[in-house]
Design an enzyme around this catalytic site. Structure first.
Site, PDB file in Angstrom:
ATOM      1  N   ASP A 113      11.364  17.181 -36.403  1.00  0.00           N
ATOM      2  CA  ASP A 113      11.368  18.638 -36.412  1.00  0.00           C
ATOM      3  C   ASP A 113      11.641  19.130 -37.839  1.00  0.00           C
ATOM      4  OD1 ASP A 113      10.912  21.075 -35.258  1.00  0.00           O
ATOM      5  OD2 ASP A 113      12.803  21.199 -34.190  1.00  0.00           O
ATOM      6  N   ASN A 114      12.574  20.031 -38.020  1.00  0.00           N
ATOM      7  CA  ASN A 114      12.790  20.666 -39.316  1.00  0.00           C
ATOM      8  C   ASN A 114      13.675  19.823 -40.235  1.00  0.00           C
ATOM      9  OD1 ASN A 114      12.389  22.766 -37.109  1.00  0.00           O
ATOM     10  ND2 ASN A 114      11.972  23.963 -38.945  1.00  0.00           N
ATOM     11  N   GLU A 166      12.344  26.953 -26.119  1.00  0.00           N
ATOM     12  CA  GLU A 166      13.413  26.510 -27.022  1.00  0.00           C
ATOM     13  C   GLU A 166      14.587  27.475 -26.886  1.00  0.00           C
ATOM     14  OE1 GLU A 166      13.948  24.977 -31.651  1.00  0.00           O
ATOM     15  OE2 GLU A 166      12.107  25.995 -31.037  1.00  0.00           O
ATOM     16  N   HIS A 201       7.800  20.133 -39.655  1.00  0.00           N
ATOM     17  CA  HIS A 201       7.454  21.421 -40.267  1.00  0.00           C
ATOM     18  C   HIS A 201       7.473  21.247 -41.789  1.00  0.00           C
ATOM     19  CE1 HIS A 201       7.699  23.991 -36.600  1.00  0.00           C
ATOM     20  NE2 HIS A 201       8.517  23.032 -36.208  1.00  0.00           N
ATOM     21  N   HIS A 245       5.093  25.151 -28.979  1.00  0.00           N
ATOM     22  CA  HIS A 245       6.554  25.239 -28.978  1.00  0.00           C
ATOM     23  C   HIS A 245       6.964  25.926 -27.674  1.00  0.00           C
ATOM     24  CE1 HIS A 245       6.451  24.068 -33.132  1.00  0.00           C
ATOM     25  NE2 HIS A 245       7.742  24.277 -33.299  1.00  0.00           N
TER      26      HIS A 245
END
Length: 437
Positions: A331-332, A234, A82, A231
């Site tokens: 991911d982040n 989650e 991201h 996504h």
């Protein structure tokens, strides 16, 4: 400043001798392997790997660097990131570390700050870090609620062009699928994604409109020649079964494009029979799965004053055993969804091995940050070592798995087209004017 453990020859033609390679990332070379590692000499000529030879057999007249059994990997592929969210922690943290806390914090930060200049500066910072660590392929999800979709995709297209010789970039539109009821917005989003050469994504959730949303999404993707990256589930709620619904929708719509699902956490919370049937459907539908072990271990099963009871990750081994394409990703990074991280695939690999128990044996583990994610992204030309391929390599002093996984490998050497790159990482102070100190 980063310090390298060795300096390869600055020559047009040279040999990395006595190297140790992960077999799963090597093409056209056969030799006895131990735990998926093989000894070899790598001949580099004019920026390409010209040959992979048995250790000690490279022509004697060539300049050499003796790696003394140190590992050589191809550059990494990180296909669920991201870049638009990265590094906002300094101005928008997540006080309770929960998923809902992250959603609220990012939403507020996006509304207040995500101009083109803001997104570009943070995106560039992230790419400089990833490049220094040895990554050559990144797929990023971009928050695409209106009007952010036009701002972020315009910035992404500019950044992709400027980085084209360093990192291959792909972008996925991440948007609330409930917003599809706004036909004008959804049509505009699809057009923006198509014009940018991106993928269509979204966040799936259980509800009466899920089947319609998925059918509409796959129909739009098919009409516009788009691949899909979602996504999915989650959450620790075992009742979240949108992965199953996605697989059914792929089959029902006979969708011919590629489909990737990230997270899929709830699969590990379901009864064995329920999970097994979903895994079978995923394999039949040809869906690829990306696990995000660091972020999911951080967010999932987080409750006040309570130790987490599970690891937050999907059924990675079961999916792989069923023939599903699987990989892991960063991911982040330093945002409300994950307070840490630096887009370092070595860190991702090391933590994935520990969290997902991908060891004992480790013989095929290297694939999860090299060939597997590259293949999922449709870039079969990247993240592998073989004659005729670019000499985009990462060199390590570590000789064996225990050495590799026990230290962060901060002294690694990164070659791009056979040349050593500057591995100096950007200073966080560069972001002070954007996100604060």
């Amino acid at each position: 400043m980063t310090y390298s453990f060795m300096s390869p020859p600055n020559a047009g033609r040279f040999v990395l001798s006595n190297a140790t390679l992960p077999v799963v990332a090597v093409e056209g070379f056969n030799a006895p392997a131990k735990e998926g590692l093989v000894r070899a000499d790598i001949v580099i000529e004019d920026g390409l790997v010209s040959a992979v030879l048995p250790a000690g057999s490279a022509p004697q007249e060539l300049a050499k660097s003796d790696l003394r059994e140190g590992m050589v990997w191809p550059c990494f592929a990180d296909v669920h990131t991201h870049l638009d969210k990265g590094h906002i922690w300094g101005r928008s943290s997540n006080p309770d570390g929960t998923f809902m806390g992250a959603l609220r914090a990012v939403g507020a930060d996006r509304e207040a700050h995500w101009s083109a200049d803001d997104v570009r500066k943070r995106m560039e910072f992230s790419l400089r870090s990833a490049y220094a660590h040895g990554t050559s392929l990144i797929r990023t999800h971009l928050d695409a609620a209106s009007p952010q979709h036009r701002i972020s995709f315009d910035v992404f297209s500019e950044v992709r062009q400027s980085w084209r010789d360093k990192i291959a970039l792909q972008a996925v539109a991440l948007f609330p699928m409930d917003d599809m009821v706004d036909e004008a917005y959804f049509a505009d989003l699809v057009a923006v994604v198509r014009n940018a050469g991106g993928l269509i994504g979204g966040v799936t959730k259980m509800g009466p409109n899920l089947a319609w949303q998925l059918d509409t999404l796959f129909h739009a993707a098919a009409e516009n020649g788009l691949d899909v990256d979602l996504h999915v589930d989650e959450t620790d709620d075992p009742g979240a079964e949108t992965l199953k619904a996605i697989a059914e929708a792929v089959l029902r719509n006979r969708f011919a494009g590629t489909v990737t699902a990230g997270h899929c956490c709830s699969l590990a919370r379901q009864d064995d029979g329920v999970a097994e049937r979903t895994v079978e459907l995923v394999a039949k539908a040809g869906i690829s799965i990306i696990s995000l072990p660091m972020c999911n271990a951080y967010l999932q099963d987080r409750y006040p004053n309570r130790t987490p009871r599970w690891r937050g990750v999907t059924l990675f081994k079961e999916l792989a055993a069923a023939g599903v394409a699987t990989a892991v990703a960063s991911d982040n990074t330093r945002d409300p969804f994950y307070a840490y991280g630096d887009l370092d695939a070595v860190e991702v690999f090391r933590e994935a091995v520990r969290i997902l128990h991908l060891d004992h044996p480790l013989d095929k583990a290297a694939r999860i940050v090299t060939t597997s994610p590259a293949d999922i992204a449709g870039r079969h030309d990247l993240s592998r070592i073989g004659a005729g391929r670019p000499a985009d390599l990462v060199l390590f002093s570590a000789r064996r798995w225990s050495e590799f996984l026990s230290r962060p490998q901060s002294d690694r050497v990164v070659l791009r087209r056979g040349k050593v790159i500057d591995r100096s990482l950007p200073d966080y102070r560069e972001l002070d004017s954007v996100v604060g100190g």
